[in-house]
Design a protein around this motif. Structure first.
Motif, PDB file in Angstrom:
ATOM      1  N   CYS A 176       0.837  -1.216   0.000  1.00 13.09           N
ATOM      2  CA  CYS A 176       0.000   0.000   0.000  1.00 13.09           C
ATOM      3  C   CYS A 176       0.861   1.251   0.000  1.00 13.09           C
ATOM      4  O   CYS A 176       1.270   1.754   1.059  1.00 13.09           O
ATOM      5  N   SER A 178       0.516   3.830  -3.159  1.00  9.00           N
ATOM      6  CA  SER A 178      -0.140   4.860  -3.969  1.00  9.00           C
ATOM      7  C   SER A 178      -1.363   5.474  -3.278  1.00  9.00           C
ATOM      8  O   SER A 178      -2.073   4.804  -2.541  1.00  9.00           O
ATOM      9  N   GLU A 179      -1.583   6.750  -3.593  1.00  9.90           N
ATOM     10  CA  GLU A 179      -2.745   7.491  -3.089  1.00  9.90           C
ATOM     11  C   GLU A 179      -3.341   8.307  -4.230  1.00  9.90           C
ATOM     12  O   GLU A 179      -2.721   8.456  -5.287  1.00  9.90           O
ATOM     13  N   LEU A 189       2.740  11.324  -0.512  1.00 11.38           N
ATOM     14  CA  LEU A 189       1.593  10.700   0.150  1.00 11.38           C
ATOM     15  C   LEU A 189       1.148  11.477   1.386  1.00 11.38           C
ATOM     16  O   LEU A 189       1.950  12.094   2.081  1.00 11.38           O
ATOM     17  N   THR A 191      -1.162  10.015   3.769  1.00 10.97           N
ATOM     18  CA  THR A 191      -1.503   9.150   4.898  1.00 10.97           C
ATOM     19  C   THR A 191      -0.519   9.393   6.033  1.00 10.97           C
ATOM     20  O   THR A 191       0.696   9.412   5.832  1.00 10.97           O
ATOM     21  N   GLY A 204      -5.806   7.968   6.946  1.00  8.24           N
ATOM     22  CA  GLY A 204      -5.635   8.341   5.542  1.00  8.24           C
ATOM     23  C   GLY A 204      -6.258   7.321   4.616  1.00  8.24           C
ATOM     24  O   GLY A 204      -7.135   6.547   5.014  1.00  8.24           O
ATOM     25  N   GLY A 205      -5.810   7.351   3.362  1.00 10.56           N
ATOM     26  CA  GLY A 205      -6.369   6.435   2.379  1.00 10.56           C
ATOM     27  C   GLY A 205      -5.365   6.080   1.305  1.00 10.56           C
ATOM     28  O   GLY A 205      -4.448   6.851   1.010  1.00 10.56           O
ATOM     29  N   LYS A 206      -5.536   4.898   0.735  1.00  7.11           N
ATOM     30  CA  LYS A 206      -4.694   4.428  -0.351  1.00  7.11           C
ATOM     31  C   LYS A 206      -5.571   4.098  -1.554  1.00  7.11           C
ATOM     32  O   LYS A 206      -6.755   3.789  -1.422  1.00  7.11           O
ATOM     33  N   ASN A 265      -9.161   2.583   3.185  1.00  7.95           N
ATOM     34  CA  ASN A 265      -9.190   3.683   4.143  1.00  7.95           C
ATOM     35  C   ASN A 265      -8.672   3.237   5.505  1.00  7.95           C
ATOM     36  O   ASN A 265      -8.879   2.095   5.931  1.00  7.95           O
TER      37      ASN A 265
END
Length: 436
Positions: A176, A178-179, A189, A191, A204-206, A265
């Motif tokens: 994990c 990339s965003e 990023l 996150t 955060g999120g990916k 997420n």
């Protein structure tokens, strides 16, 4: 079907091996000499008296790996390829059988339940799987070259004992990084991770995360100190099912549809101290190193795809499709196109295997990996597109696999570093070499 890698272990342990050629693109004839590329890294041995051999030659173990994975792919995966593509879902039985065959722990040492084989063996397996289904190939690729390698290289002994046996036998891994706003610029990023009394908390999120549906093990990159910018990035191990972890969306894609690609997420996800991967603030170095190796895997996926597309079309043009009273493969114009395609496939494969051998030998392989991924993805797209045209209407319909190879080929120029990123990497190495 008996485990592929279990059957190969006696050969892996052999003190000496004899080279065989990459199946089936090169001659099987091999000189009776020790294969340099099958030895331990060069920095650990004296190679001055070892005669060099062509990179197209494989050790007996590697050649048997190619043959065995090819048979497994043809017998087990091929009958399910079209259904998985239409359903946009990986058959759980295929994943289970990848583990049963030892193909999910190729480089993991036997003491941790893995196959204990070399990096090139993993590349061979990835290529052979892609020959039949690039979706299955990339699942195996990401798991082996990114996730397993991350634990082997940077994991504590506790993490190795906890996770390597599971990654080798029953637990799919996911990477994990990339965003939504940090694709090629992966280190932008957003996150974040914060320290807590018992470890860390991630928010955060990916996006574009491969294997996310099948995986239970996730390597997550988050910024522990945004003031340090990309030097604040740190890597963590997160299990699926941890409170606050959720898969938000499964993407519907042009190609490799059976491979899951999702948004993930993190909402106050608690990570224990022991799940820190390596050291704080070194995540960016880990990601760069892992992706450099992973690009060789993606390049192998693309050469395997190109081989599959070519062979599928060649069988049709030289055996079935007739125009003007003769097989279309007998027309000189068609033969020249196919000869050109085959030449480019073999050039791409030579680059892939050279990069793999240099990696194994402990040499600098970064530019080689970038060139291999760049060229292999270009060749895959060109050959897969040509194959559709060679087959005419039969290449355009979804009854066969030609159109699927064509769709699947597009991702090669995008993930694990776009073609432009590879060109930038190559140019920087050239500039460094030739600047006075």
């Amino acid at each position: 079907m008996a485990s592929i890698t279990r059957a190969l272990r006696p050969l892996t342990r052999a003190a000496a091996t004899f080279p065989r050629s990459i199946r089936p693109a090169f001659s099987r004839t091999a000189p009776q000499m020790r294969c340099l590329s099958a030895t331990a890294p060069r920095r650990e041995i004296d190679i001055s008296e070892i005669p060099p051999t062509p990179i197209s030659h494989l050790s007996d173990t590697e050649a048997m790996m190619a043959d065995s994975v090819s048979k497994f792919a043809q017998d087990v995966i091929l009958p399910k390829v079209r259904d998985m593509d239409e359903a946009e879902s990986m058959d759980p039985a295929v994943v289970e059988q990848l583990f049963e065959q030892g193909l999910m722990g190729i480089e993991i040492p036997e003491e941790y339940g893995g196959s204990g084989m070399n990096f090139t063996s993993a590349i061979i397996a990835i290529e052979e799987l892609a020959r039949v289904d690039p979706s299955v190939s990339v699942l195996c690729d990401v798991h082996n070259t990114l996730c397993n390698t991350a634990i082997l290289k940077y994991g504590s002994e506790k993490l190795k004992k906890e996770w390597l046996p599971r990654l080798a036998t029953n637990t799919v891994g996911s990477f994990c990084l990339s965003e939504p706003v940090s694709g090629s610029d992966a280190f932008a990023l957003a996150t974040k991770a914060t320290r807590t009394e018992n470890g860390y908390k991630i928010n955060g999120g990916k996006m574009w995360i491969t294997n996310s549906v099948e995986a239970n093990f996730f390597i997550v990159f988050a910024n522990l100190d945004p003031s340090k910018k990309y030097k604040g990035i740190t890597a963590f191990i997160v299990e699926k099912g941890t409170p606050g972890f959720s898969i938000a969306k499964k993407e519907k894609k042009l190609g490799i549809r059976a491979s899951s690609t999702c948004v993930i997420n993190f909402d106050d996800v608690e990570v224990p101290k022991d799940n820190l991967l390596g050291n704080e603030f070194e995540g960016y170095k880990y990601a760069i190193g892992l992706l450099n190796e992973g690009r060789i895997g993606i390049a192998a996926q693309m050469t395997g795809l190109a081989l599959g597309a070519f062979e599928n079309a060649a069988g049709y043009t030289w055996n079935d499709r007739k125009q003007f009273g003769q097989l279309i493969g007998e027309f000189q114009g068609m033969q020249h196109q196919m000869a050109q395609a085959w030449t480019e496939i073999q050039a791409a494969r030579a680059m892939v295997y050279n990069a793999a051998r240099k990696k194994e030998a402990g040499e600098d392989f970064v530019m080689d990996a970038a060139m291999a991924k760049l060229f292999a993805s270009q060749v895959a797209a060109k050959v897969a597109g040509s194959a559709v045209e060679w087959m005419g209407g039969m290449g355009f319909v979804r009854e066969g696999l030609a159109e699927k190879y064509f769709r699947d080929s597009k991702i090669g120029a995008i993930y694990e570093g776009t073609s432009n990123i590879q060109l930038t990497t190559i140019a920087r190495h050239l500039q460094k070499t030739y600047t006075k």
